[in-house]
Design a protein around this motif. Structure first.
Motif, PDB file in Angstrom:
ATOM      1  N   ALA A 181       0.833  -1.209   0.000  1.00 32.74           N
ATOM      2  CA  ALA A 181       0.000   0.000   0.000  1.00 32.74           C
ATOM      3  C   ALA A 181       0.869   1.262   0.000  1.00 32.74           C
ATOM      4  O   ALA A 181       0.585   2.218  -0.724  1.00 32.74           O
ATOM      5  N   ASN A 182       1.943   1.259   0.791  1.00 32.22           N
ATOM      6  CA  ASN A 182       2.846   2.413   0.810  1.00 32.22           C
ATOM      7  C   ASN A 182       3.470   2.637  -0.559  1.00 32.22           C
ATOM      8  O   ASN A 182       3.598   3.778  -1.018  1.00 32.22           O
ATOM      9  N   ALA A 183       3.876   1.559  -1.229  1.00 29.80           N
ATOM     10  CA  ALA A 183       4.476   1.681  -2.560  1.00 29.80           C
ATOM     11  C   ALA A 183       3.471   2.254  -3.556  1.00 29.80           C
ATOM     12  O   ALA A 183       3.830   3.109  -4.383  1.00 29.80           O
ATOM     13  N   GLN A 184       2.230   1.818  -3.481  1.00 34.49           N
ATOM     14  CA  GLN A 184       1.207   2.356  -4.380  1.00 34.49           C
ATOM     15  C   GLN A 184       0.958   3.834  -4.119  1.00 34.49           C
ATOM     16  O   GLN A 184       0.805   4.622  -5.047  1.00 34.49           O
ATOM     17  N   MET A 185       0.933   4.233  -2.856  1.00 39.00           N
ATOM     18  CA  MET A 185       0.735   5.650  -2.533  1.00 39.00           C
ATOM     19  C   MET A 185       1.935   6.473  -2.981  1.00 39.00           C
ATOM     20  O   MET A 185       1.774   7.600  -3.451  1.00 39.00           O
ATOM     21  N   ASP A 186       3.143   5.932  -2.839  1.00 31.11           N
ATOM     22  CA  ASP A 186       4.338   6.627  -3.305  1.00 31.11           C
ATOM     23  C   ASP A 186       4.269   6.858  -4.814  1.00 31.11           C
ATOM     24  O   ASP A 186       4.618   7.933  -5.305  1.00 31.11           O
ATOM     25  N   THR A 187       3.818   5.843  -5.543  1.00 33.94           N
ATOM     26  CA  THR A 187       3.700   5.962  -7.000  1.00 33.94           C
ATOM     27  C   THR A 187       2.700   7.058  -7.359  1.00 33.94           C
ATOM     28  O   THR A 187       2.958   7.888  -8.230  1.00 33.94           O
ATOM     29  N   ARG A 188       1.594   7.087  -6.658  1.00 42.37           N
ATOM     30  CA  ARG A 188       0.574   8.124  -6.926  1.00 42.37           C
ATOM     31  C   ARG A 188       1.095   9.521  -6.601  1.00 42.37           C
ATOM     32  O   ARG A 188       0.722  10.482  -7.222  1.00 42.37           O
ATOM     33  N   ASN A 189       1.942   9.589  -5.575  1.00 44.39           N
ATOM     34  CA  ASN A 189       2.461  10.902  -5.143  1.00 44.39           C
ATOM     35  C   ASN A 189       3.758  11.277  -5.839  1.00 44.39           C
ATOM     36  O   ASN A 189       4.413  12.230  -5.448  1.00 44.39           O
ATOM     37  N   GLY A 190       4.171  10.480  -6.834  1.00 42.94           N
ATOM     38  CA  GLY A 190       5.363  10.803  -7.608  1.00 42.94           C
ATOM     39  C   GLY A 190       6.667  10.602  -6.888  1.00 42.94           C
ATOM     40  O   GLY A 190       7.657  11.258  -7.169  1.00 42.94           O
TER      41      GLY A 190
END
Length: 146
Positions: free
Chosen positions: A136-145
């Motif tokens: 989940a953290n990795a997905q949020m990082d991807t969304r936040n650039g």
């Protein structure tokens, strides 16, 4: 498209907050703030040459200004040292001092205990839980650039 139930999502958010508060062991005596512990632990686990204020901000999700304020406190306490960045003279690399390592050891014992207890009680599901949190953290990082 499936409509997301906002009340259910709100309850999920509250469960995350409750879990985070429980893991922080707020009742325990500490000499460091949660942000200071975050930065000290990241410095302890760092890759050589990668511990700049900007990298710490990206890794922790803290704003650059908050990282700067926190680092100022850690410098004043003598827990963090800085040296010139080997590839960029305008920047510097951070590292833990010996007193910073001691402060980290002293403060993390009570904070990690709830995690140790949870791991013992959950068994293999503990690893699954933190695998999902990392995903989940990795997905949020991807969304936040990041």
């Amino acid at each position: 498209m499936e409509e997301i139930n906002w009340l259910l999502m709100l309850s999920y958010q509250q469960e995350l907050h409750r879990f985070s508060r429980a893991m922080l062991a707020q009742g325990q005596k500490r000499t460091l703030t949660a942000s200071e512990l975050e930065l000290l632990s990241r410095l302890f686990l760092k890759d050589e040459g990668e511990s700049t204020p900007l990298v710490l901000s990206r890794q922790s999700g803290m704003k650059k200004e908050a990282v700067s304020r926190c680092l100022k406190q850690l410098f004043e306490k003598g827990f963090v040292e800085k040296s010139r960045h080997p590839q960029d003279e305008r920047s510097y690399v951070l590292s833990l001092s010996e007193s910073g390592k001691a402060a980290l050891r002293e403060n993390y014992s009570p904070i990690l205990q709830p995690l140790y207890d949870l791991k013992r009680s959950m068994g293999p599901e503990f690893e699954m839980l933190f695998g999902l949190i990392a995903k989940a953290n990795a997905q949020m990082d991807t969304r936040n650039g990041k």
